[in-house]
Design a protein around this motif. Structure first.
Motif, short mmCIF file in Angstrom:
data_model
loop_
_atom_site.label_atom_id
_atom_site.label_comp_id
_atom_site.label_asym_id
_atom_site.label_seq_id
_atom_site.Cartn_x
_atom_site.Cartn_y
_atom_site.Cartn_z
N THR A 77 9.06 10.75 -21.06
CA THR A 77 9.34 11.31 -19.73
C THR A 77 9.27 10.26 -18.63
OG1 THR A 77 8.41 13.42 -20.45
CG2 THR A 77 8.60 13.08 -18.07
N VAL A 78 8.31 9.32 -18.75
CA VAL A 78 8.18 8.25 -17.76
C VAL A 78 8.00 6.92 -18.48
CG1 VAL A 78 7.15 9.74 -15.99
CG2 VAL A 78 5.65 8.51 -17.58
N ARG A 79 8.32 5.86 -17.78
CA ARG A 79 8.13 4.50 -18.29
C ARG A 79 6.87 3.92 -17.66
NH1 ARG A 79 10.46 0.25 -15.78
NH2 ARG A 79 11.93 1.70 -14.81
N GLY A 80 5.78 3.96 -18.42
CA GLY A 80 4.47 3.66 -17.87
C GLY A 80 4.15 2.18 -17.78
N MET A 81 3.42 1.83 -16.71
CA MET A 81 2.93 0.48 -16.49
C MET A 81 1.49 0.60 -15.98
SD MET A 81 4.58 -2.47 -14.02
CE MET A 81 4.50 -1.46 -12.54
N ALA A 82 0.57 -0.17 -16.57
CA ALA A 82 -0.83 -0.09 -16.19
C ALA A 82 -1.41 -1.49 -16.00
CB ALA A 82 -1.63 0.67 -17.25
N PRO A 83 -1.81 -1.86 -14.78
CA PRO A 83 -2.40 -3.17 -14.56
C PRO A 83 -3.92 -3.17 -14.73
CG PRO A 83 -2.08 -2.08 -12.46
CD PRO A 83 -1.58 -1.12 -13.53
N ASP A 84 -4.46 -4.33 -15.06
CA ASP A 84 -5.88 -4.60 -14.85
C ASP A 84 -6.00 -5.14 -13.43
OD1 ASP A 84 -6.54 -3.90 -17.42
OD2 ASP A 84 -6.80 -5.96 -18.16
N LEU A 85 -6.65 -4.40 -12.54
CA LEU A 85 -6.77 -4.84 -11.16
C LEU A 85 -7.66 -6.08 -11.06
CD1 LEU A 85 -7.14 -1.32 -9.55
CD2 LEU A 85 -5.20 -2.89 -9.27
N PRO A 86 -7.50 -6.91 -10.00
CA PRO A 86 -8.30 -8.13 -9.88
C PRO A 86 -9.80 -7.86 -10.00
CG PRO A 86 -6.54 -8.13 -8.27
CD PRO A 86 -6.51 -6.77 -8.92
N GLY A 87 -10.44 -8.61 -10.92
CA GLY A 87 -11.86 -8.48 -11.15
C GLY A 87 -12.22 -7.52 -12.27
N GLU A 114 -7.72 -3.62 -0.51
CA GLU A 114 -7.17 -4.79 -1.21
C GLU A 114 -6.44 -4.36 -2.48
OE1 GLU A 114 -10.42 -6.15 1.40
OE2 GLU A 114 -10.37 -4.64 -0.19
N GLN A 115 -6.99 -3.38 -3.19
CA GLN A 115 -6.29 -2.88 -4.37
C GLN A 115 -4.96 -2.24 -4.00
OE1 GLN A 115 -8.83 -0.25 -6.61
NE2 GLN A 115 -10.11 -1.91 -7.40
N ALA A 116 -4.95 -1.46 -2.93
CA ALA A 116 -3.70 -0.83 -2.50
C ALA A 116 -2.64 -1.89 -2.17
CB ALA A 116 -3.94 0.07 -1.30
N ALA A 117 -3.07 -2.98 -1.51
CA ALA A 117 -2.14 -4.05 -1.16
C ALA A 117 -1.57 -4.73 -2.41
CB ALA A 117 -2.84 -5.07 -0.27
N VAL A 118 -2.42 -4.97 -3.40
CA VAL A 118 -1.96 -5.59 -4.65
C VAL A 118 -0.97 -4.67 -5.36
CG1 VAL A 118 -2.69 -6.20 -6.99
CG2 VAL A 118 -3.95 -7.08 -5.03
#
Length: 304
Positions: free
Chosen positions: A69-79, A93-97
């Motif tokens: 249904t969706v093409r998923g992407m999952a980051p490891d946020l800084p730190g 800061e997370q929102a900006a990244v």
């Protein structure tokens, strides 16, 4: 009762399967980003955002359940996870990244998912850049809560100068098995229901996290940011951001959540202009890991 023991044809539980990873330069750091395997490139994109102390691996099961249904992407946020700390690791800061990641990697609005502190960052993102978000799914989001809880006191201790470092250092001196059991009890509604393979994967990630030199500072930054958000004046609070979010919103709370008091769900549903609620009495803080099939169904209903 449902659990997340869903398996693929090779018999491996979904929650124990790692997605392929790549590095994406964003905001002065190489983010580790995982892409859900098997999703068609023409599917609508989805971005999965983990919470404080979590990683992209928190979304493994749910992303695989939704990859038709969706093409998923999952980051490891800084730190966190496998991405080093590159500066302050707070909500803004997370929102900006995340905004920069979406602008670089995705050319259309996404279905945005956020858990815990990642939910707070997702709310900030959706309020700032509604053009980037098609829908918003929040699992135990770290929105300001008027009730003082044990977790709130823990965040306050971490956020206090000098005291926070002492608290973390004392915790790190405890035997790993003791810390692991405490983490299971804090995060999951019923740790005994976890498939052995998933429990082993969770344990392996916690052991690996112990070797990352940036974990302590990222944890302190995150805790301080969550505490600051709870003290912000009403016009600048995350609740004010929530009131600006016009896209469809799915709110998910667990009745056995020891970190976010599920009683806040009524206020959350009233505040978001276009929200529906899923309450899972037996779930803890990470419903996407503990009850992914129920989260999957609620998301499909949201976008239908």
């Amino acid at each position: 009762m449902e659990s997340y023991a869903a398996v693929t044809g090779d018999g491996v539980p979904l929650g124990a399967q790692e997605w392929p990873a790549r590095r994406v330069p964003v905001g002065g750091v190489d983010l580790l980003v995982r892409d859900a395997p098997g999703a068609a490139t023409d599917l609508p994109p989805a971005l999965f955002v983990h919470g404080l102390g979590g990683s992209s691996l928190n979304w493994t099961a749910l992303g695989l359940l939704l990859n038709d249904t969706v093409r998923g992407m999952a980051p490891d946020l800084p730190g966190f996870g496998r991405t080093p700390l590159s500066g302050p690791a707070g909500i803004s800061e997370q929102a900006a990244v995340l905004i920069q990641l979406l602008e670089q990697e995705v050319k259309r609005p996404v279905h945005l998912f956020g858990n815990s502190m990642g939910g707070a960052s997702a709310v900030a993102l959706a309020a700032q850049r509604p053009d980037l978000v098609t829908s918003l799914t929040l699992i135990s989001p770290a929105l300001p809560h008027p009730r003082v809880s044990a977790s709130a006191l823990w965040f306050a201790a971490l956020a206090t100068p000098r005291l926070g470092s002492v608290v973390l250092e004392r915790s790190r001196r405890l035997p790993f098995d003791r810390r692991f059991q405490a983490s299971l009890a804090m995060v999951f509604g019923d740790p005994r229901s976890l498939p052995p393979e998933v429990r082993a994967a969770y344990e392996a990630e916690l052991r690996r996290r112990d070797t990352d030199p940036w974990v302590g500072q990222a944890t302190l930054d995150g805790a301080r940011s969550v505490l600051r958000s709870s003290l912000a004046p009403p016009r600048r609070s995350l609740w004010a951001d929530a009131a600006k979010v016009e896209c469809p919103v799915l709110l998910i709370y667990g009745g056995k959540d020891r970190l976010v008091d599920a009683r806040i769900r009524t206020k959350a549903q009233r505040t978001f202009p276009n929200a529906r609620l899923l309450y899972l009495p037996q779930s803890g803080h990470v419903a996407q890991m503990e009850h992914p099939e129920q989260v999957e169904r609620a998301f499909r209903q949201l976008i239908s």
